[in-house]
Design a protein around this motif. Structure first.
Motif, mmCIF file in Angstrom:
data_model
loop_
_atom_site.group_PDB
_atom_site.id
_atom_site.type_symbol
_atom_site.label_atom_id
_atom_site.label_comp_id
_atom_site.label_asym_id
_atom_site.label_seq_id
_atom_site.Cartn_x
_atom_site.Cartn_y
_atom_site.Cartn_z
ATOM 1 N N GLN A 1 19.797 31.047 69.184
ATOM 2 C CA GLN A 1 20.989 30.867 70.027
ATOM 3 C C GLN A 1 22.164 30.418 69.171
ATOM 4 O O GLN A 1 23.278 30.913 69.295
ATOM 5 C CB GLN A 1 20.719 29.746 71.045
ATOM 6 N N PHE A 2 21.882 29.463 68.285
ATOM 7 C CA PHE A 2 22.941 28.900 67.439
ATOM 8 C C PHE A 2 23.452 29.957 66.460
ATOM 9 O O PHE A 2 24.651 30.103 66.246
ATOM 10 C CB PHE A 2 22.409 27.676 66.687
ATOM 11 N N ARG A 3 22.510 30.718 65.885
ATOM 12 C CA ARG A 3 22.886 31.740 64.916
ATOM 13 C C ARG A 3 23.851 32.749 65.541
ATOM 14 O O ARG A 3 24.849 33.133 64.945
ATOM 15 C CB ARG A 3 21.638 32.474 64.407
ATOM 16 N N ARG A 4 23.554 33.140 66.787
ATOM 17 C CA ARG A 4 24.410 34.124 67.455
ATOM 18 C C ARG A 4 25.826 33.579 67.622
ATOM 19 O O ARG A 4 26.806 34.275 67.410
ATOM 20 C CB ARG A 4 23.817 34.518 68.810
ATOM 21 N N ARG A 5 25.905 32.311 67.993
ATOM 22 C CA ARG A 5 27.231 31.689 68.199
ATOM 23 C C ARG A 5 27.990 31.604 66.870
ATOM 24 O O ARG A 5 29.185 31.876 66.805
ATOM 25 C CB ARG A 5 27.019 30.290 68.795
ATOM 26 N N MET A 6 27.273 31.217 65.820
ATOM 27 C CA MET A 6 27.889 31.127 64.481
ATOM 28 C C MET A 6 28.442 32.495 64.066
ATOM 29 O O MET A 6 29.551 32.595 63.543
ATOM 30 C CB MET A 6 26.856 30.694 63.430
ATOM 31 N N LEU A 7 27.641 33.550 64.311
ATOM 32 C CA LEU A 7 28.068 34.895 63.912
ATOM 33 C C LEU A 7 29.233 35.366 64.765
ATOM 34 O O LEU A 7 30.161 36.017 64.273
ATOM 35 C CB LEU A 7 26.898 35.882 64.036
ATOM 36 N N ALA A 8 29.193 35.014 66.049
ATOM 37 C CA ALA A 8 30.241 35.479 66.960
ATOM 38 C C ALA A 8 31.614 34.961 66.557
ATOM 39 O O ALA A 8 32.629 35.629 66.770
ATOM 40 C CB ALA A 8 29.903 35.063 68.384
ATOM 41 N N ILE A 9 31.644 33.761 65.988
ATOM 42 C CA ILE A 9 32.959 33.257 65.551
ATOM 43 C C ILE A 9 33.079 33.307 64.025
ATOM 44 O O ILE A 9 34.031 32.829 63.440
ATOM 45 C CB ILE A 9 33.258 31.834 66.081
ATOM 46 N N TYR A 10 32.081 33.852 63.395
ATOM 47 C CA TYR A 10 32.048 34.037 61.944
ATOM 48 C C TYR A 10 32.333 32.738 61.185
ATOM 49 O O TYR A 10 33.163 32.686 60.271
ATOM 50 C CB TYR A 10 33.005 35.149 61.511
ATOM 51 N N LEU A 11 31.616 31.685 61.580
ATOM 52 C CA LEU A 11 31.784 30.391 60.912
ATOM 53 C C LEU A 11 30.902 30.354 59.669
ATOM 54 O O LEU A 11 29.694 30.591 59.755
ATOM 55 C CB LEU A 11 31.386 29.269 61.880
ATOM 56 N N GLN A 12 31.533 30.081 58.531
ATOM 57 C CA GLN A 12 30.791 30.068 57.266
ATOM 58 C C GLN A 12 31.165 28.852 56.431
ATOM 59 O O GLN A 12 32.224 28.270 56.631
ATOM 60 C CB GLN A 12 31.129 31.327 56.464
ATOM 61 N N GLY A 13 30.315 28.533 55.478
ATOM 62 C CA GLY A 13 30.601 27.428 54.565
ATOM 63 C C GLY A 13 31.693 27.812 53.579
ATOM 64 O O GLY A 13 32.158 28.951 53.556
ATOM 65 N N GLY B 1 30.685 20.026 67.884
ATOM 66 C CA GLY B 1 31.432 20.963 68.737
ATOM 67 C C GLY B 1 30.675 22.267 68.930
ATOM 68 O O GLY B 1 30.606 22.812 70.042
ATOM 69 N N MET B 2 30.071 22.756 67.854
ATOM 70 C CA MET B 2 29.298 24.001 67.935
ATOM 71 C C MET B 2 28.077 23.833 68.848
ATOM 72 O O MET B 2 27.713 24.743 69.577
ATOM 73 C CB MET B 2 28.825 24.418 66.540
ATOM 74 N N CYS B 3 27.448 22.662 68.791
ATOM 75 C CA CYS B 3 26.279 22.410 69.656
ATOM 76 C C CYS B 3 26.704 22.343 71.124
ATOM 77 O O CYS B 3 26.021 22.882 72.005
ATOM 78 C CB CYS B 3 25.582 21.108 69.259
ATOM 79 N N LEU B 4 27.840 21.676 71.381
ATOM 80 C CA LEU B 4 28.331 21.605 72.764
ATOM 81 C C LEU B 4 28.590 23.015 73.280
ATOM 82 O O LEU B 4 28.207 23.388 74.391
ATOM 83 C CB LEU B 4 29.638 20.793 72.818
ATOM 84 N N ASP B 5 29.236 23.803 72.433
ATOM 85 C CA ASP B 5 29.613 25.164 72.787
ATOM 86 C C ASP B 5 28.378 26.043 73.037
ATOM 87 O O ASP B 5 28.346 26.841 73.967
ATOM 88 C CB ASP B 5 30.441 25.704 71.615
ATOM 89 N N THR B 6 27.362 25.886 72.194
ATOM 90 C CA THR B 6 26.180 26.755 72.267
ATOM 91 C C THR B 6 25.215 26.335 73.372
ATOM 92 O O THR B 6 24.628 27.185 74.033
ATOM 93 C CB THR B 6 25.420 26.720 70.919
ATOM 94 N N PHE B 7 25.036 25.028 73.547
ATOM 95 C CA PHE B 7 23.918 24.582 74.377
ATOM 96 C C PHE B 7 24.324 23.934 75.706
ATOM 97 O O PHE B 7 23.442 23.492 76.459
ATOM 98 C CB PHE B 7 23.042 23.590 73.590
ATOM 99 N N THR B 8 25.626 23.791 75.974
ATOM 100 C CA THR B 8 26.028 23.166 77.249
ATOM 101 C C THR B 8 27.146 23.978 77.905
ATOM 102 O O THR B 8 27.696 24.894 77.294
ATOM 103 C CB THR B 8 26.537 21.712 77.043
ATOM 104 N N GLN B 9 27.471 23.611 79.135
ATOM 105 C CA GLN B 9 28.516 24.289 79.915
ATOM 106 C C GLN B 9 29.614 23.293 80.265
ATOM 107 O O GLN B 9 29.339 22.092 80.343
ATOM 108 C CB GLN B 9 27.921 24.797 81.241
#
Ligand SMILES: Cc1ncc(COP(=O)(O)O)c(C=O)c1O
Length: 390
Positions: free
Chosen positions: A257-269, A101-109
């Motif tokens: 690109q992925f890091r920015r998306r992760m930070l923007a939604i603050y997704l963490q382990g 889901g994160m990859c779809l969100d980050t790399f596609t429209q």
């Protein structure tokens, strides 16, 4: 490990056993749960000990286990899969469906086409559709009893709207371990059509003797400028409930690109998942896998012998995974009829092939990651449920 030891999971909020009655009409009282892809085995003692240590500590505040956690992943990839991973390339998601889901969100429209080689793990199509992208089914073909990819057909199918391929390697269902030549063909296909490649390698450790899983970045290093690799210890060690998966991105631009998306939604382990990973990706974890694989291979041999002795049934030869993929087309029965016999006759909950996309219609998927006595019971029940075909 005593993989024969029955562990009663009923009444523990276990999805596989406690949800089979509402979903399949098979009672957990006398039914066999052979659907959801987790095993009925205890985790390695090293993982249990780590969980006990964490629970006994009694304080569950924020932690920073990153160095040890990423170190364990690096060690596992290097020693088990011959892949040297940079610590910075590793991200943690709440599992691999979340990673997809994160990859779809980050790399596609929205509206982009996402290619799947079907039949394939059902949650891919689900998240693609829910994300407003379009599923493009490229159906695999069967040759000599196993799945192959047919790139001439897929080339003809491409319209230019496709942006990404999600590869399942090893493949679920059907258990293919893709060869280096096949992985090169997948990479070439992505290059020809300018597609990102997401390689889901969650089943990477569950590979049977005679076959070798090659991580995509090792098989085709030239593809890393369009590659995201997904992996997790959860299938191998049976802790999917701890919701911890790794998204590994060797290319720095994609990584950013992925890091920015992760930070923007603050997704963490989460602490439990990271601690379990540290304990599992260790020599003790490796020893567990060495015992698990022959156990699963024997389960599979027993199951195949019984199922293939029933006229019209064919269990696909698995090179990896504990998920038997059985074709009922040879019976000539409607899907409703063979499914009814399995669920109500044999009292077995197995995944319906239709949920895996085109090509899965005449199949059911049976999870063999369970105690030998249960596999034997399933064989006897299936033999009885189809005894009129003998
Ligand atoms: C190929 C594949 N990817 C992902 C998953 C699920 O991963 P997670 O539980 O980490 O979301 C499964 C589960 O069966 C799977 O087979």
């Amino acid at each position: 490990m005593d993989f024969d030891k029955i562990i009663d999971r009923r009444g523990t909020y276990c999805a596989k056993w406690d949800m089979m009655e509402p979903l399949y009409g098979v009672s957990p009282e006398d039914g066999l749960a052979m659907w959801v892809a987790d095993t009925d085995f205890a985790v390695p003692e090293a993982v249990s000990a780590k969980m006990r240590e964490m629970a006994d500590h009694g304080v569950y505040g924020y932690v920073n286990s990153e160095a040890e956690y990423k170190g364990a992943i690096q060690w596992w990839m290097e020693t088990r899969h011959g892949w040297s991973v940079e610590a910075d390339a590793i991200f943690t998601t709440t599992g691999l469906v979340n990673g997809v889901g994160m990859c779809l969100d980050t790399f596609t429209q929205p509206g982009d086409g996402i290619v799947l080689f079907t039949p394939v793990y059902h949650a891919f199509a689900k998240v693609i559709r829910l994300a407003g992208r379009e599923v493009v089914e490229c159906q695999m073909v069967q040759q000599e009893g196993r799945y192959q990819l047919d790139f001439d057909a897929y080339d003809a199918q491409m319209t230019g709207r496709e942006k990404m391929v999600i590869l399942c390697s090893p493949h679920n269902p059907g258990g293919r371990v893709w060869t280096k030549a096949e992985l090169e063909q997948v990479a070439a296909f992505c290059q020809r059509h300018d597609l990102m490649l997401i390689s889901d390698e969650i089943h990477h450790d569950l590979v049977f003797t005679g076959h070798k899983h090659i991580p995509m970045p090792v098989a085709v290093p030239e593809i890393i400028d369009r590659l995201v690799m997904l992996t997790a210890p959860s299938k191998t060690f049976n802790f999917a409930g701890l919701h911890t998966g790794q998204v590994i991105i060797p290319d720095e631009k994609l990584r950013e690109q992925f890091r920015r998306r992760m930070l923007a939604i603050y997704l963490q382990g989460n602490t439990a998942g990271e601690f379990a990973t540290i304990a599992a990706y260790s020599p003790a974890g490796a020893a567990y896998v060495e015992e698990l694989l022959p156990y699963l291979a024997t389960n599979k041999a027993l199951f195949d012998a019984a199922v293939n002795a029933i006229p019209g049934l064919k269990s696909m030869e698995l090179q990896a995974t504990y998920l038997a993929w059985v074709d009922f087309s040879g019976t000539g029965m409607e899907r409703e009829e063979f499914t009814r016999r399995v669920e109500q006759g044999a009292k077995i909950a197995a995944n319906h092939g239709t949920t895996f996309g085109s090509g899965g219609e005449s199949f059911l998927r049976f999870n063999l990651g369970t105690q030998r006595s249960r596999v034997e019971e399933a064989c006897a029940r299936l033999t009885a449920a189809f005894s009129d075909l003998q």
